[in-house]
Motif scaffolding. Structure first.
Motif, mmCIF file in Angstrom:
data_model
loop_
_atom_site.group_PDB
_atom_site.id
_atom_site.type_symbol
_atom_site.label_atom_id
_atom_site.label_comp_id
_atom_site.label_asym_id
_atom_site.label_seq_id
_atom_site.Cartn_x
_atom_site.Cartn_y
_atom_site.Cartn_z
ATOM 1 N N ALA A 19 30.423 -26.780 60.858
ATOM 2 C CA ALA A 19 30.960 -25.591 61.525
ATOM 3 C C ALA A 19 30.517 -25.514 62.987
ATOM 4 O O ALA A 19 30.794 -24.523 63.669
ATOM 5 C CB ALA A 19 30.519 -24.334 60.782
ATOM 6 N N GLY A 20 29.804 -26.562 63.443
ATOM 7 C CA GLY A 20 29.399 -26.610 64.840
ATOM 8 C C GLY A 20 28.066 -25.990 65.153
ATOM 9 O O GLY A 20 27.745 -25.760 66.325
ATOM 10 N N GLU A 21 27.252 -25.727 64.137
ATOM 11 C CA GLU A 21 25.961 -25.065 64.350
ATOM 12 C C GLU A 21 24.826 -25.863 63.720
ATOM 13 O O GLU A 21 24.881 -26.205 62.542
ATOM 14 C CB GLU A 21 25.959 -23.652 63.742
ATOM 15 C CG GLU A 21 27.050 -22.736 64.262
ATOM 16 C CD GLU A 21 26.777 -22.229 65.657
ATOM 17 O OE1 GLU A 21 25.695 -22.520 66.197
ATOM 18 O OE2 GLU A 21 27.648 -21.542 66.221
ATOM 19 N N ASP A 22 23.765 -26.149 64.502
ATOM 20 C CA ASP A 22 22.535 -26.664 63.921
ATOM 21 C C ASP A 22 21.795 -25.512 63.250
ATOM 22 O O ASP A 22 22.091 -24.340 63.496
ATOM 23 C CB ASP A 22 21.651 -27.293 65.006
ATOM 24 C CG ASP A 22 22.209 -28.605 65.523
ATOM 25 O OD1 ASP A 22 22.539 -29.467 64.688
ATOM 26 O OD2 ASP A 22 22.318 -28.762 66.754
ATOM 27 N N LEU A 23 20.815 -25.829 62.402
ATOM 28 C CA LEU A 23 20.077 -24.762 61.729
ATOM 29 C C LEU A 23 19.277 -23.910 62.715
ATOM 30 O O LEU A 23 19.143 -22.696 62.532
ATOM 31 C CB LEU A 23 19.136 -25.352 60.676
ATOM 32 C CG LEU A 23 19.780 -25.915 59.409
ATOM 33 C CD1 LEU A 23 18.706 -26.331 58.414
ATOM 34 C CD2 LEU A 23 20.734 -24.907 58.774
ATOM 35 N N PHE A 24 18.744 -24.549 63.758
ATOM 36 C CA PHE A 24 17.935 -23.826 64.732
ATOM 37 C C PHE A 24 18.386 -24.191 66.137
ATOM 38 O O PHE A 24 18.857 -25.296 66.385
ATOM 39 C CB PHE A 24 16.445 -24.151 64.549
ATOM 40 C CG PHE A 24 15.895 -23.669 63.238
ATOM 41 C CD1 PHE A 24 15.399 -22.379 63.111
ATOM 42 C CD2 PHE A 24 15.892 -24.493 62.122
ATOM 43 C CE1 PHE A 24 14.911 -21.923 61.899
ATOM 44 C CE2 PHE A 24 15.404 -24.046 60.913
ATOM 45 C CZ PHE A 24 14.911 -22.753 60.800
ATOM 46 N N THR A 25 18.250 -23.250 67.058
ATOM 47 C CA THR A 25 18.602 -23.480 68.448
ATOM 48 C C THR A 25 17.530 -24.337 69.108
ATOM 49 O O THR A 25 16.436 -24.507 68.566
ATOM 50 C CB THR A 25 18.692 -22.147 69.206
ATOM 51 O OG1 THR A 25 17.372 -21.569 69.306
ATOM 52 C CG2 THR A 25 19.621 -21.171 68.491
ATOM 53 N N PRO A 26 17.795 -24.881 70.296
ATOM 54 C CA PRO A 26 16.757 -25.632 71.001
ATOM 55 C C PRO A 26 15.497 -24.810 71.269
ATOM 56 O O PRO A 26 14.415 -25.372 71.425
ATOM 57 C CB PRO A 26 17.456 -26.019 72.319
ATOM 58 C CG PRO A 26 18.910 -26.076 71.968
ATOM 59 C CD PRO A 26 19.109 -24.968 70.977
#
Length: 437
Positions: free
Chosen positions: A222-229
């Motif tokens: 869906a275009g999302e990693d589990l955590f942001t940078p």
């Protein structure tokens, strides 16, 4: 026991004190203005630390011997421990400002050590001392924390699905042909039904919603990693509830192995107990599975995980391990020279084979002699190239704790002792503690 191997020089006296309770503190880094090249006439002694056993130590000895043929002026003292003791020792050294010059590094610790200023920024060395041509951009990005490259992967693995051809043949079911998660559920049910008809104790697989990696690849689709940078969660309670709800049917219809049966064979899994025909896991687990399955099982199938969305780059290459340099090293150029050799040299590939995983460097892969399983894993990683996206941000500090909590909650869902809503509440409460400690 702390083990030391010294080449060309004796290493006198090693302090064995180690404590996992010490807090890591930042240190001022050496080599902030590195030279473009290392002086080949400079006499230098470097400490190299890795985790492993006597077999791996002999491989490092062979690699360092080859390194010294090219760089006879660099003395390399190698130190190794078991994995837990290795990190206890590093914490003690970090608190005292005395980390080894070059270290084998684990991905789960990279952010912690990098953000505390303990690792040298390798960016200035990339493309000169450290050859980046044999390494893909995806591989290089794995070792970036913030704006700094603090680790170079030595080897990679990817999320995949192992299957057991012997068991599938026994019950007359073909290999999973690929498809959606719903298709995978249907295939597991087919295997389980065929096994029951044949009088064989076998299930199609395990409840895949108990692994955080399966949630991760669905989110990445869906275009999302589990955590942001920045280390903030990139998913909502609704996202997690939707994921765990996908397992409601398979947890109750008997198509996957039950939680109680899994507990009976622990510490083995259902797959390496020959009780399930498939397992979603990292591709470097194959050798362990074959070893545990034992006589009668000489090969495994290895196919891509189910697809959430066609065309999505939901998979990525994860480092089996990396190499990093201490920020306090007195010899950054020589350390970078050693790191480059350990990552790229075909002689190192010849020494290690797949002991550290499939070599990340093309030149090192060319030097490695792969066994049949290694060739299978290498072919698998090539086959999923269209699904490989950029690696997610380096794991947050405490990611291992969250991964274990996710697994434990999956067990409770398997037993039916909690609802999905309760599972979500528990996980977010644990995540709040980890992110704010």
């Amino acid at each position: 026991m702390f083990k030391i191997r010294t080449r060309r020089a004796a290493l006198a006296g090693v302090a064995l004190a180690a404590s996992s309770a010490l807090v890591l503190t930042g240190c001022s880094g050496g080599g902030s203005e590195p030279a473009a090249e290392f002086d080949p006439d400079e006499e230098v002694t470097l400490d190299l630390a890795f985790w492993g056993n006597d077999v791996r130590a002999e491989m490092y000895d062979e690699a360092i011997a080859a390194f010294n043929e090219e760089y006879p002026n660099i003395t390399v003292n190698t130190q190794f421990l078991g994995f837990p003791e290795f990190w206890e020792k590093r914490q003690t050294e970090a608190a005292g400002g005395g980390l080894p010059d070059v270290m084998q590094f684990d991905y789960s610790y990279l952010r912690q050590y990098s953000e505390n200023g303990l690792l040298l920024d390798l960016t200035p060395y990339l493309g000169n001392i450290i050859d980046t041509e044999p390494l893909s951009e995806n591989i290089l990005q794995i070792g970036v924390v913030g704006d700094e490259t603090t680790g170079i992967p030595t080897s990679t693995n990817a999320w995949g699905m192992y299957t057991n051809p012997a068991l599938l043949e026994q019950v007359g079911v073909e290999e999973f042909p690929g498809g959606t998660w719903e298709d995978y559920n249907d295939w597991m049910a087919e295997v389980t039904d065929a096994a029951e008809a044949a009088g064989v104790e076998l299930w199609g697989g395990t409840d895949w919603t108990g692994r955080i990696q399966n949630f991760e690849i669905q989110q990445r689709a869906a275009g999302e990693d589990l955590f942001t940078p920045e280390g903030e969660p990139n998913f909502t309670e609704e996202d997690l509830a939707d994921f765990w709800s996908q397992g409601d049917e398979i947890r109750t219809d008997g198509s996957v192995i039950g939680q109680q049966r899994l507990e009976e064979v622990f510490p083995l899994s259902g797959f390496d107990s020959a009780l399930t025909a498939s397992e979603l896991t990292w591709d470097n687990f194959g050798a362990g599975y074959l070893g545990n399955l034992g006589e009668g099982y000489s090969e495994l199938g290895l196919v891509a995980p189910p697809v959430t969305e066609e065309g999505a780059q939901d998979l990525y290459l994860k480092p089996s391990m990396l190499h990093s340099i201490a920020a306090t090293t007195d010899h950054p150029e020589a350390s970078a020279t050693l790191l480059n050799y350990l990552v790229n040299a075909p002689e190192v590939g010849e020494a290690f084979g797949t002991n550290r995983g499939i070599p990340a460097s093309e030149t090192q892969l060319d030097g490695a002699e792969l066994d049949p399983l290694g060739e299978q894993i290498a072919a698998y990683e090539e086959s999923i190239s269209d699904r490989l996206g950029d690696a997610p941000p380096v794991p947050i500090v405490g990611y291992g704790t969250l991964e274990e909590k996710f697994r434990q909650i999956g067990q409770e869902l398997g037993y039916g002792t909690i609802t999905v809503d309760e599972a979500v509440e528990q996980f977010f409460a644990e995540m709040d503690v980890v992110l704010n400690q």
